[in-house]
Design a protein around this motif. Structure first.
Motif, PDB file in Angstrom:
ATOM      1  N   GLN A  10       0.834  -1.203   0.000  1.00  0.00           N
ATOM      2  CA  GLN A  10       0.000   0.000   0.000  1.00  0.00           C
ATOM      3  C   GLN A  10       0.869   1.254   0.000  1.00  0.00           C
ATOM      4  OE1 GLN A  10      -3.320  -0.116  -0.290  1.00  0.00           O
ATOM      5  NE2 GLN A  10      -3.409   2.103  -0.420  1.00  0.00           N
ATOM      6  N   ALA A  11       1.967   1.225   0.741  1.00  0.00           N
ATOM      7  CA  ALA A  11       2.877   2.372   0.775  1.00  0.00           C
ATOM      8  C   ALA A  11       3.513   2.605  -0.590  1.00  0.00           C
ATOM      9  CB  ALA A  11       3.957   2.150   1.839  1.00  0.00           C
ATOM     10  N   ALA A  17       1.693   6.740  -6.788  1.00  0.00           N
ATOM     11  CA  ALA A  17       0.566   7.568  -7.228  1.00  0.00           C
ATOM     12  C   ALA A  17       0.894   9.043  -7.079  1.00  0.00           C
ATOM     13  CB  ALA A  17      -0.692   7.216  -6.431  1.00  0.00           C
ATOM     14  N   TYR A  18       1.474   9.428  -5.950  1.00  0.00           N
ATOM     15  CA  TYR A  18       1.837  10.826  -5.748  1.00  0.00           C
ATOM     16  C   TYR A  18       2.878  11.281  -6.758  1.00  0.00           C
ATOM     17  CZ  TYR A  18      -0.830  11.649  -1.508  1.00  0.00           C
ATOM     18  OH  TYR A  18      -1.849  11.844  -0.617  1.00  0.00           O
ATOM     19  N   ILE A  19       3.907  10.475  -6.979  1.00  0.00           N
ATOM     20  CA  ILE A  19       4.958  10.853  -7.929  1.00  0.00           C
ATOM     21  C   ILE A  19       4.393  10.978  -9.336  1.00  0.00           C
ATOM     22  CG2 ILE A  19       7.067  10.020  -9.065  1.00  0.00           C
ATOM     23  CD1 ILE A  19       7.902   8.879  -6.313  1.00  0.00           C
ATOM     24  N   ILE A  24       2.502  14.427 -13.783  1.00  0.00           N
ATOM     25  CA  ILE A  24       1.490  14.768 -14.785  1.00  0.00           C
ATOM     26  C   ILE A  24       1.056  16.218 -14.624  1.00  0.00           C
ATOM     27  CG2 ILE A  24      -0.893  14.320 -15.505  1.00  0.00           C
ATOM     28  CD1 ILE A  24      -0.367  11.342 -14.900  1.00  0.00           C
ATOM     29  N   ALA A  25       0.867  16.663 -13.391  1.00  0.00           N
ATOM     30  CA  ALA A  25       0.465  18.053 -13.147  1.00  0.00           C
ATOM     31  C   ALA A  25       1.551  19.012 -13.612  1.00  0.00           C
ATOM     32  CB  ALA A  25       0.156  18.262 -11.665  1.00  0.00           C
ATOM     33  N   LEU A  26       2.816  18.693 -13.353  1.00  0.00           N
ATOM     34  CA  LEU A  26       3.917  19.554 -13.796  1.00  0.00           C
ATOM     35  C   LEU A  26       3.962  19.618 -15.318  1.00  0.00           C
ATOM     36  CD1 LEU A  26       6.364  21.280 -13.056  1.00  0.00           C
ATOM     37  CD2 LEU A  26       7.721  19.192 -13.038  1.00  0.00           C
ATOM     38  N   VAL A  61      -5.182  15.225  -6.715  1.00  0.00           N
ATOM     39  CA  VAL A  61      -5.606  14.174  -7.645  1.00  0.00           C
ATOM     40  C   VAL A  61      -5.197  12.797  -7.116  1.00  0.00           C
ATOM     41  CG1 VAL A  61      -5.350  13.280  -9.991  1.00  0.00           C
ATOM     42  CG2 VAL A  61      -5.575  15.731  -9.609  1.00  0.00           C
ATOM     43  N   ALA A  62      -4.001  12.684  -6.549  1.00  0.00           N
ATOM     44  CA  ALA A  62      -3.559  11.406  -5.983  1.00  0.00           C
ATOM     45  C   ALA A  62      -4.440  10.999  -4.802  1.00  0.00           C
ATOM     46  CB  ALA A  62      -2.099  11.492  -5.548  1.00  0.00           C
ATOM     47  N   ASP A  63      -4.811  11.957  -3.957  1.00  0.00           N
ATOM     48  CA  ASP A  63      -5.725  11.646  -2.852  1.00  0.00           C
ATOM     49  C   ASP A  63      -7.050  11.112  -3.377  1.00  0.00           C
ATOM     50  OD1 ASP A  63      -4.046  12.263  -0.753  1.00  0.00           O
ATOM     51  OD2 ASP A  63      -4.724  14.346  -0.617  1.00  0.00           O
ATOM     52  N   PHE A  64      -7.590  11.778  -4.402  1.00  0.00           N
ATOM     53  CA  PHE A  64      -8.837  11.309  -4.995  1.00  0.00           C
ATOM     54  C   PHE A  64      -8.678   9.895  -5.536  1.00  0.00           C
ATOM     55  CE2 PHE A  64     -11.245  10.607  -8.896  1.00  0.00           C
ATOM     56  CZ  PHE A  64     -12.535  10.660  -8.400  1.00  0.00           C
TER      57      PHE A  64
END
Length: 80
Positions: A10-11, A17-19, A24-26, A61-64
Motif C-alpha cells: 500500500q505504501a 501515485a503521488y509521484i 502529470i500536473a507539472l 488528484v492522488a488523494d482522490f
C-alpha cells in the motif's frame, strides 16, 4: 497475506501515485503561459510556482485516486 507485506504494498502504491500525478500536473502546467504573470527576470519564482502548484494539484488528484481505489476495494463487503 501478511499485514506487513500488505502495508508495504500500500505504501508503494501511494508513493507511486503521488509521484506520477505530481509529474502529470507539472507536465500539464508547462503548457500554460504563466510566465506572463511574473515580472521579467524572475525565473526562480516562476519555477518555484510551477513546482509548488504541481505538488498541490498532483496531491489532490492522488488523494482522490487513492480514496477511489480504497472505496472500490471495500464494495464487495456489501454483498458478503
Amino acid at each position: 497475506m501478511d499485514l506487513y507485506v500488505e502495508a508495504g504494498q500500500q505504501a508503494i502504491v501511494n508513493v507511486l501515485a503521488y509521484i506520477i500525478f505530481i509529474g502529470i500536473a507539472l507536465y500539464t502546467l508547462q503548457g500554460l503561459r504563466i510566465e506572463q504573470l511574473f515580472k521579467k527576470g524572475k525565473t526562480f519564482q516562476i519555477q518555484l510556482f510551477y513546482i509548488l502548484t504541481s505538488i498541490v494539484i498532483g496531491s489532490v488528484v492522488a488523494d482522490f485516486f487513492l480514496n477511489f481505489l480504497s472505496w472500490s476495494q471495500t464494495i464487495p463487503y456489501i454483498f458478503s
